[in-house]
Design an enzyme around this catalytic site. Structure first.
Site, mmCIF file in Angstrom:
data_model
loop_
_atom_site.group_PDB
_atom_site.id
_atom_site.type_symbol
_atom_site.label_atom_id
_atom_site.label_comp_id
_atom_site.label_asym_id
_atom_site.label_seq_id
_atom_site.Cartn_x
_atom_site.Cartn_y
_atom_site.Cartn_z
ATOM 1 N N THR A 132 -9.598 -17.201 -0.318
ATOM 2 C CA THR A 132 -9.138 -15.815 -0.314
ATOM 3 C C THR A 132 -8.433 -15.521 -1.633
ATOM 4 O OG1 THR A 132 -8.760 -16.000 2.061
ATOM 5 C CG2 THR A 132 -7.650 -14.181 0.941
ATOM 6 N N GLY A 138 -18.669 -25.659 7.470
ATOM 7 C CA GLY A 138 -18.299 -26.974 7.986
ATOM 8 C C GLY A 138 -17.890 -26.882 9.442
ATOM 9 N N ALA A 196 3.155 -1.466 5.640
ATOM 10 C CA ALA A 196 3.952 -1.462 4.395
ATOM 11 C C ALA A 196 4.433 -2.869 4.085
ATOM 12 C CB ALA A 196 5.137 -0.505 4.526
ATOM 13 N N VAL A 238 3.075 -6.678 2.062
ATOM 14 C CA VAL A 238 2.805 -7.004 0.662
ATOM 15 C C VAL A 238 1.531 -6.329 0.161
ATOM 16 C CG1 VAL A 238 2.978 -8.885 -0.961
ATOM 17 C CG2 VAL A 238 3.662 -9.261 1.371
ATOM 18 N N GLU A 298 3.734 2.746 8.549
ATOM 19 C CA GLU A 298 4.321 1.450 8.928
ATOM 20 C C GLU A 298 4.923 1.551 10.330
ATOM 21 O OE1 GLU A 298 4.770 -1.871 7.785
ATOM 22 O OE2 GLU A 298 5.887 -2.007 9.667
ATOM 23 N N ARG A 314 -2.380 -11.042 8.567
ATOM 24 C CA ARG A 314 -3.581 -11.878 8.602
ATOM 25 C C ARG A 314 -3.489 -12.870 9.763
ATOM 26 N NH1 ARG A 314 -6.752 -11.546 4.190
ATOM 27 N NH2 ARG A 314 -7.541 -13.681 4.350
ATOM 28 N N HIS A 336 19.703 -15.350 -24.853
ATOM 29 C CA HIS A 336 20.019 -13.931 -25.000
ATOM 30 C C HIS A 336 19.140 -13.318 -26.077
ATOM 31 C CE1 HIS A 336 22.378 -10.253 -25.240
ATOM 32 N NE2 HIS A 336 22.309 -10.365 -26.562
HETATM 33 P P1 FAD Z 1 -8.000 -19.459 1.987
HETATM 34 O O1 FAD Z 1 -7.651 -19.111 0.605
HETATM 35 O O2 FAD Z 1 -8.261 -18.372 2.950
HETATM 36 O O3 FAD Z 1 -9.276 -20.402 1.882
HETATM 37 C C1 FAD Z 1 -9.962 -20.856 2.984
HETATM 38 C C2 FAD Z 1 -11.415 -21.027 2.599
HETATM 39 O O4 FAD Z 1 -12.067 -21.713 3.663
HETATM 40 C C3 FAD Z 1 -12.159 -19.717 2.418
HETATM 41 O O5 FAD Z 1 -12.787 -19.695 1.162
HETATM 42 C C4 FAD Z 1 -13.205 -19.719 3.540
HETATM 43 O O6 FAD Z 1 -14.439 -19.152 3.135
HETATM 44 C C5 FAD Z 1 -13.367 -21.201 3.799
HETATM 45 N N1 FAD Z 1 -13.802 -21.528 5.154
HETATM 46 C C6 FAD Z 1 -13.279 -21.095 6.330
HETATM 47 N N2 FAD Z 1 -13.904 -21.676 7.361
HETATM 48 C C7 FAD Z 1 -14.846 -22.499 6.816
HETATM 49 C C8 FAD Z 1 -15.809 -23.373 7.368
HETATM 50 N N3 FAD Z 1 -15.927 -23.546 8.684
HETATM 51 N N4 FAD Z 1 -16.612 -24.050 6.515
HETATM 52 C C9 FAD Z 1 -16.504 -23.884 5.168
HETATM 53 N N5 FAD Z 1 -15.599 -23.076 4.601
HETATM 54 C C10 FAD Z 1 -14.783 -22.396 5.414
HETATM 55 N N6 FAD Z 1 -0.587 -15.429 -1.939
HETATM 56 C C11 FAD Z 1 0.242 -15.709 -2.961
HETATM 57 O O7 FAD Z 1 0.895 -16.759 -2.950
HETATM 58 N N7 FAD Z 1 0.366 -14.858 -4.032
HETATM 59 C C12 FAD Z 1 -0.317 -13.699 -4.093
HETATM 60 O O8 FAD Z 1 -0.183 -12.953 -5.071
HETATM 61 C C13 FAD Z 1 -1.178 -13.373 -3.036
HETATM 62 N N8 FAD Z 1 -1.887 -12.241 -3.073
HETATM 63 C C14 FAD Z 1 -2.726 -11.952 -2.049
HETATM 64 C C15 FAD Z 1 -3.411 -10.751 -2.082
HETATM 65 C C16 FAD Z 1 -4.271 -10.413 -1.066
HETATM 66 C C17 FAD Z 1 -5.001 -9.108 -1.120
HETATM 67 C C18 FAD Z 1 -4.462 -11.312 0.028
HETATM 68 C C19 FAD Z 1 -5.413 -10.994 1.138
HETATM 69 C C20 FAD Z 1 -3.784 -12.512 0.082
HETATM 70 C C21 FAD Z 1 -2.906 -12.836 -0.954
HETATM 71 N N9 FAD Z 1 -2.160 -14.011 -0.947
HETATM 72 C C22 FAD Z 1 -1.301 -14.293 -1.957
HETATM 73 C C23 FAD Z 1 -2.286 -14.989 0.148
HETATM 74 C C24 FAD Z 1 -3.217 -16.145 -0.264
HETATM 75 O O9 FAD Z 1 -4.467 -15.626 -0.643
HETATM 76 C C25 FAD Z 1 -3.372 -17.130 0.870
HETATM 77 O O10 FAD Z 1 -2.112 -17.522 1.351
HETATM 78 C C26 FAD Z 1 -4.111 -18.358 0.396
HETATM 79 O O11 FAD Z 1 -5.383 -18.024 -0.097
HETATM 80 C C27 FAD Z 1 -4.254 -19.362 1.534
HETATM 81 O O12 FAD Z 1 -4.937 -20.479 1.095
HETATM 82 P P2 FAD Z 1 -5.802 -21.364 2.105
HETATM 83 O O13 FAD Z 1 -6.426 -22.423 1.276
HETATM 84 O O14 FAD Z 1 -4.983 -21.753 3.266
HETATM 85 O O15 FAD Z 1 -6.909 -20.391 2.680
HETATM 86 P P1 NAI Z 2 2.264 -8.291 5.933
HETATM 87 O O1 NAI Z 2 2.587 -9.155 7.079
HETATM 88 O O2 NAI Z 2 2.913 -8.521 4.626
HETATM 89 O O3 NAI Z 2 2.537 -6.771 6.315
HETATM 90 C C1 NAI Z 2 1.919 -6.167 7.395
HETATM 91 C C2 NAI Z 2 2.687 -4.907 7.732
HETATM 92 O O4 NAI Z 2 1.943 -4.172 8.665
HETATM 93 C C3 NAI Z 2 4.038 -5.190 8.351
HETATM 94 O O5 NAI Z 2 5.011 -4.410 7.702
HETATM 95 C C4 NAI Z 2 3.857 -4.804 9.798
HETATM 96 O O6 NAI Z 2 5.042 -4.343 10.408
HETATM 97 C C5 NAI Z 2 2.846 -3.700 9.660
HETATM 98 N N1 NAI Z 2 2.051 -3.451 10.861
HETATM 99 C C6 NAI Z 2 1.555 -4.344 11.740
HETATM 100 N N2 NAI Z 2 0.846 -3.732 12.692
HETATM 101 C C7 NAI Z 2 0.885 -2.403 12.398
HETATM 102 C C8 NAI Z 2 0.329 -1.258 12.987
HETATM 103 N N3 NAI Z 2 -0.432 -1.343 14.072
HETATM 104 N N4 NAI Z 2 0.573 -0.058 12.417
HETATM 105 C C9 NAI Z 2 1.338 0.037 11.297
HETATM 106 N N5 NAI Z 2 1.882 -1.017 10.693
HETATM 107 C C10 NAI Z 2 1.655 -2.229 11.230
HETATM 108 O O7 NAI Z 2 0.673 -8.373 5.811
HETATM 109 P P2 NAI Z 2 -0.349 -7.855 4.709
HETATM 110 O O8 NAI Z 2 0.277 -6.866 3.801
HETATM 111 O O9 NAI Z 2 -1.572 -7.507 5.449
HETATM 112 O O10 NAI Z 2 -0.620 -9.159 3.890
HETATM 113 C C11 NAI Z 2 -1.086 -10.327 4.573
HETATM 114 C C12 NAI Z 2 -0.488 -11.546 4.002
HETATM 115 O O11 NAI Z 2 -1.112 -11.875 2.784
HETATM 116 C C13 NAI Z 2 1.004 -11.422 3.653
HETATM 117 O O12 NAI Z 2 1.813 -11.635 4.763
HETATM 118 C C14 NAI Z 2 1.155 -12.495 2.651
HETATM 119 O O13 NAI Z 2 1.323 -13.708 3.333
HETATM 120 C C15 NAI Z 2 -0.177 -12.481 1.935
HETATM 121 N N6 NAI Z 2 -0.070 -11.701 0.685
HETATM 122 C C16 NAI Z 2 0.773 -12.146 -0.287
HETATM 123 C C17 NAI Z 2 0.907 -11.468 -1.462
HETATM 124 C C18 NAI Z 2 1.879 -11.965 -2.466
HETATM 125 O O14 NAI Z 2 2.356 -13.079 -2.312
HETATM 126 N N7 NAI Z 2 2.218 -11.200 -3.497
HETATM 127 C C19 NAI Z 2 0.127 -10.258 -1.737
HETATM 128 C C20 NAI Z 2 -0.682 -9.849 -0.630
HETATM 129 C C21 NAI Z 2 -0.786 -10.568 0.506
#
Ligand code: FAD
Ligand code: NAI
Length: 468
Positions: A42, A116, A183, A185, A205, A275, A447
């Protein structure tokens, strides 16, 4: 006879690929299975990396429009080329996903493309895109399958008009009206991107505050700042449905506690309500690995599942759903499998929201300390009083240090300001070493830098901040 590996990792995200690298470094024969076309999960494909590429580019665009003139830089003919902005994002993603593939080769990790599935004790099956099945032997299996967006009942995602993060990172044009559900991240980061590019953004939110999990003082100030940037928030509100008309969307909302319905017009709706772990079709039942009500893979401690030799890491286990946490989980598991000590302290996993200004924190919030009955001292320093922030005309925000009232140990640091996502690193190191606020206060900081605000906030814990 299937090939036997010391470790077979299912999922090639930050958890899985970092686990694989560490396995390689430790001399373990490792394989990684990924069902996407590219490694990186992801984070690299539809999360951290593409979102940061768009945040960076949109911030430049916005600054060129609204801030350059104040610094004596005249710009004329400024215009947005969204296709090109998306192309530079794709370029960043490709560079990094290719980089992960290179690291697999470098560390002698075998990569299998396909889905997998655990097929019983010590056995994993990989099914490729053509349906061909391969069997692998595994002395250890690491579940690193990550997470997927949570859905709202009755709301159908088409990834064009009603989208998750995946669609939100690839819109073909700037929506005139954008509604974000959540509202958190993603809501704030994606809301910032599209608002800077010209959308009228409304964030709906459920709770009465933004950014759940953040310190409430930061959450309140951030809301004011984001409102000043043009984001509209509808708090304590829930979305009850989305009607798809020919060219528009009608979003129905209700007060969270129930009440009269209202509708909002939108061109695009982004659903970002959190998520959930992804473990579909993984064959967990074949080895007796269980999940809880939310789908989180249950572990008995130190990443061990109920089944011998089956481990789980990253977004599909407990703890913050963050890439660096997944990475640390992966490293710890590789080390445990290799007979070393592996541990991750989830209390010291930093959070960063990459808005402008950024928001970053680590450790306990004031609300948590109060709830736990821990007596604490507090030091605060505003960027308004920091010379570098003043020089750069970026004075929004502050640093807050929370320290134990008796021992002075730093228990939490909360920051909002330009560059705080980088500055949180020094605090994490300090807290890993159980630093007192005085340790930070007496450490020389260059600084003029923004990081002097951290030092001044630490000084302020004992009431001797010198620059305000
Ligand atoms: P994932 O990154 O979800 O990887 C899991 C992988 O497993 C996927 O590629 C999937 O295709 C694969 N997979 C699943 N099931 C199978 C299977 N059965 N066989 C083979 N492959 C499989 N976190 C931060 O720290 N900083 C950020 O700035 C940040 N920004 C984000 C922005 C967005 C829009 C989103 C959605 C998330 C963000 N996150 C951020 C969260 C971060 O992406 C996740 O916490 C992180 O990717 C988790 O890593 P993971 O390896 O556990 O899982
Ligand atoms: P989030 O958990 O950060 O926020 C979800 C928000 O949706 C919460 O404020 C919650 O109260 C609200 N909500 C839940 N159900 C609702 C409903 N039915 N109607 C209105 N509001 C509702 O989750 P988000 O933004 O989807 O991100 C998922 C995860 O991905 C984060 O928790 C974080 O772990 C990761 N992420 C991290 C980033 C970073 O590190 N910069 C950037 C983006 C994602």
């Amino acid at each position: 006879m299937s090939e036997v590996f010391d470790v077979v990792i299912i999922g090639g995200g930050p958890g899985g690929y970092n686990c694989a690298i560490r396995c390689g470094q430790l001399g373990l024969k490792a394989a990684i299975i990924e069902m996407r076309d590219t490694l990186g999960g992801t984070c690299l494909n539809v999360g951290c990396i593409p979102s940061k590429a768009l945040l960076h580019a949109s911030e430049y665009y916005h600054a060129a429009q609204h801030e350059f003139a104040d610094m004596g830089i005249e710009v004329s003919g400024l215009k947005l080329d969204l296709e090109k902005m998306m192309a530079q994002k794709a370029d960043a993603v490709k560079g990094l996903t290719d980089g992960v593939a290179f690291l697999m080769k470098k560390n002698k990790v075998t990569v299998y493309k396909g889905k997998g599935k655990i097929a019983g004790k010590g056995e994993v099956e990989v099914t490729d895109a053509e349906g061909k099945v391969q069997k692998l032997g595994a002395k250890n299996i690491v579940i690193a399958t990550g997470s997927e967006p949570a859905s709202l009942p009755g709301i159908e995602i088409d990834e064009e008009r009603v989208v998750t993060n995946t669609g939100a990172l690839s819109l073909k044009e700037v929506p005139k009206k954008l509604v974000l559900i959540g509202a958190g991240v993603i809501g704030l980061e994606m809301g910032s991107v599209w608002s800077r590019l010209g959308s009228e953004v409304t964030v709906v939110e459920f709770l009465d505050h933004i950014m759940p999990g953040a310190d409430s003082e930061i959450s309140k100030q951030a809301k004011r700042t984001f409102e000043g940037q043009g984001l509209n928030f509808k708090l304590s509100t829930k979305v009850t449905g989305i009607e798809k008309l020919k060219t528009k969307l009608k979003v129905s909302t209700e007060p969270a506690k129930g009440g009269d319905e209202e509708t909002l017009d939108a061109d695009v709706v982004i659903v970002a309500i959190g998520r959930k772990p992804y473990t579909e079709g993984l064959g967990l039942e074949t080895v007796g690995v269980s999940t809880d009500k939310r789908g989180i893979v249950e572990t008995t401690g130190h990443f061990k599942t109920m089944a011998d030799g089956v481990w789980a890491i990253g977004d599909c286990v407990k703890g913050p759903m963050l890439a660096h946490k997944a990475e640390d989980d992966g490293v710890a598991v590789a080390e445990l499998i290799a007979g070393k000590a592996g541990h991750v302290d989830y209390d010291l996993v930093p959070s960063v929201v990459y808005t402008s200004p950024e928001i970053a924190w680590v450790g306990k919030t004031e609300e948590q300390l109060k709830a736990d009955g821990i007596k604490y001292k507090k030091g605060k320093f505003p960027f308004q009083a920091n010379s570098r922030a003043r020089t750069n005309h970026q004075t929004d925000g502050f640093v807050k240090v929370l320290a134990d009232a008796t021992t002075d140990e730093v228990l939490g640091v909360h920051m909002m300001g330009v560059g705080v996502g980088e500055m949180i690193g020094e605090v994490c190191v300090a807290m890993e070493f159980k630093a007192a606020s005085e340790d930070i206060a007496r450490t020389c900081h260059a600084h003029p830098t923004l990081s002097e605000a951290v030092r001044q906030a630490a000084m302020s814990v004992e009431g001797w901040a010198m620059q305000m």
